[in-house]
Motif scaffolding. Structure first.
Motif, PDB file in Angstrom:
ATOM      1  N   ALA A 188      -1.798   0.766   7.098  1.00  0.00           N
ATOM      2  CA  ALA A 188      -0.904   0.925   5.942  1.00  0.00           C
ATOM      3  C   ALA A 188      -0.069  -0.346   5.837  1.00  0.00           C
TER       4      ALA A 188
ATOM      5  N   LYS B  65       2.600   0.190  -2.043  1.00  0.00           N
ATOM      6  CA  LYS B  65       1.747   0.559  -3.172  1.00  0.00           C
ATOM      7  C   LYS B  65       0.674  -0.509  -3.340  1.00  0.00           C
TER       8      LYS B  65
ATOM      9  N   HIS C  45      -1.117   3.199  -2.274  1.00  0.00           N
ATOM     10  CA  HIS C  45      -1.077   3.930  -1.014  1.00  0.00           C
ATOM     11  C   HIS C  45      -2.275   3.565  -0.142  1.00  0.00           C
TER      12      HIS C  45
ATOM     13  N   ASP D  36      -7.610  -2.629  -1.304  1.00  0.00           N
ATOM     14  CA  ASP D  36      -7.383  -1.194  -1.245  1.00  0.00           C
ATOM     15  C   ASP D  36      -8.712  -0.484  -1.003  1.00  0.00           C
TER      16      ASP D  36
END
Length: 441
Positions: A308, A312, A314, A336
């Protein structure tokens, strides 16, 4: 004529309307170039421990664990013999963090200290009795050493040249990684059980070269590992389940560099694996049944971390370096789950990198081995892990005994350890030392 003109206008309007619905890629969260002098306001983190490696038996390959059961970490460094890209572990040294030598093994006169690839030496409680063993691949033999004393416990025969990499896995369904894999550099893979009985052999799995490190995953949750042997997934019996295919590149030009689980699903179909293709210049996402979900081609994508990184979009996010570029043009990309480029960092040399939540904010910081730079979720360099001498490779693990992951930088004849002073312990404490099946790919 009028009707023709109207028809053309309708077509033009339809095209413009469809273009209006095409979503533009979102702007990058950051696009950082960090190749010059470090800003004066960037803090420098000094090593918590500096370990001078054994000058005779030690090398740049380093793993760590509690070898003698005293509750503190020790390290093992190693070197290997190489001839025409066929190699085996030739010498090793176990040391305490004060630099004192616990034991030595092998011949220090025939190997090389520097890193060109993984060295086949791991720390593992192989028999499950609570004591760490040091297991390595010598010439035509697997050698199991007592972690505390370095005394040879067992020696098992392996094929000539099968000493490129050592991986522990669970093919037998015993509930722990008691089986092991050995391999040649790019062609053959052998699986054995704990006793040294051959389980199976695979040659050019799926018709392609093997990966640098065969990667075990229990994708179907049957208690037995499947093996990502290259572009082919093998079941616990060594049979090809599926082979990755690409619509963009010729996979025959190289081999699998790296494969990592992005998401472990309840079934192979819901699992996501991200992989990089050496030579073919590609990165791809596939599901656990081998279906390709997306690909990006044209660059030499190399090593992957998953974490992570950004608030943003996610996570999980993919961190990957682009290798085989000139110094000063070495990029890290953050993607992502859908393969969208979210952010970029350009450094002097970014080949070795890791992710660690250094400040306990729930997001992973990026650490680069060559520069010691640590970047936050905005791309800002928040610290430099200081090293008086050159250090490039990175290790993560609990070196201090507090259950929190620390960082170590190795290079030349020294290992620098940096204590993570975060006061927030993870839900599951990090075991002492480095994880099983360490790889630099």
């Amino acid at each position: 004529m009028c009707s023709f003109f109207i028809a053309v206008m309708v077509l033009v309007l339809a095209v413009l309307s469809s273009c209006a619905h095409v979503q533009k890629p979102p702007p990058l969260a950051f696009d950082v170039v960090d190749t010059g002098p470090v800003a004066a306001d960037v803090p420098s983190i000094k090593p918590w421990r500096t370990v001078t490696l054994d000058p005779d038996y030690g090398g740049c390959w380093i793993v760590a664990g509690d070898l003698d059961g005293d509750g503190t970490v020790e390290i093992v460094s190693a070197q290997n013999h190489n001839l025409d890209d066929t190699h085996y572990t030739s010498a090793a040294s176990a040391q305490r963090l004060d630099g004192s030598i616990m034991w030595r093994w092998g011949d220090p006169n025939i190997g090389r200290k520097g890193l060109h690839h993984d060295v086949a030496l791991q720390i593992h409680d192989w028999d499950g009795e609570g004591h760490q063993e040091v297991v390595l691949l010598a010439d035509k033999a697997l050698v199991e050493l007592d972690g505390a004393t370095g005394k040879e416990r067992r020696r098992l025969s392996i094929p000539a040249g099968a000493s490129d990499c050592l991986t522990f896995c669970d093919l037998s369904g015993v509930g722990r990684p008691a089986d092991f894999l050995v391999k040649t550099r790019y062609t053959s893979l052998w699986a054995y059980d704990h006793s040294g009985t051959l389980l199976w052999q695979s040659e050019l799995p799926g018709g392609y070269r093997t990966a640098h490190q065969a990667r075990p995953f229990d994708l179907d949750r049957d208690g037995r590992d499947e093996i990502m042997a290259g572009y082919a997934l093998l079941n616990h019996k060594g049979k090809v389940v599926w082979t990755f295919t690409s619509e963009k590149v010729d996979l025959g030009k190289g081999h699998l560099d790296c494969a990592r689980i992005l998401k472990k699903g309840m079934s192979p179909k819901s699992t996501r694996i991200v992989l990089t293709c050496c030579g073919a210049k590609n990165i791809a996402m596939i599901d656990g049944k081998g279906k390709t979900l997306w690909e990006i081609s044209g660059r030499h994508f190399e090593s992957i971390q998953v974490g992570a990184i950004l608030p943003k979009p996610h996570g999980p996010h993919i961190l990957v370096d682009i290798d085989h570029t000139p110094r000063g043009e070495s990029d890290l990309w953050i993607l992502d789950r859908n393969g969208n480029l979210c952010a970029k960092i350009r450094g002097e040399y970014c080949r070795h990198h890791e992710l660690i939540d250094w400040n306990a904010d729930g997001l992973d910081e990026i650490v680069v081995g060559h520069s010691g730079a640590m970047y936050d979720h905005t791309g800002r360099r928040i610290a430099t892990l200081a090293a008086p001498t050159a250090a490039g490779n990175l290790l993560l693990g609990d070196f201090t005994g507090d259950g929190i992951s620390d960082v170590a930088r190795g290079g030349g004849d020294v290992l620098y350890i940096y204590q993570n002073n975060s006061q927030k312990k993870p839900h599951f404490p990090v075991p002492l030392g480095t994880p099983l099946n360490i790889t630099y790919y």
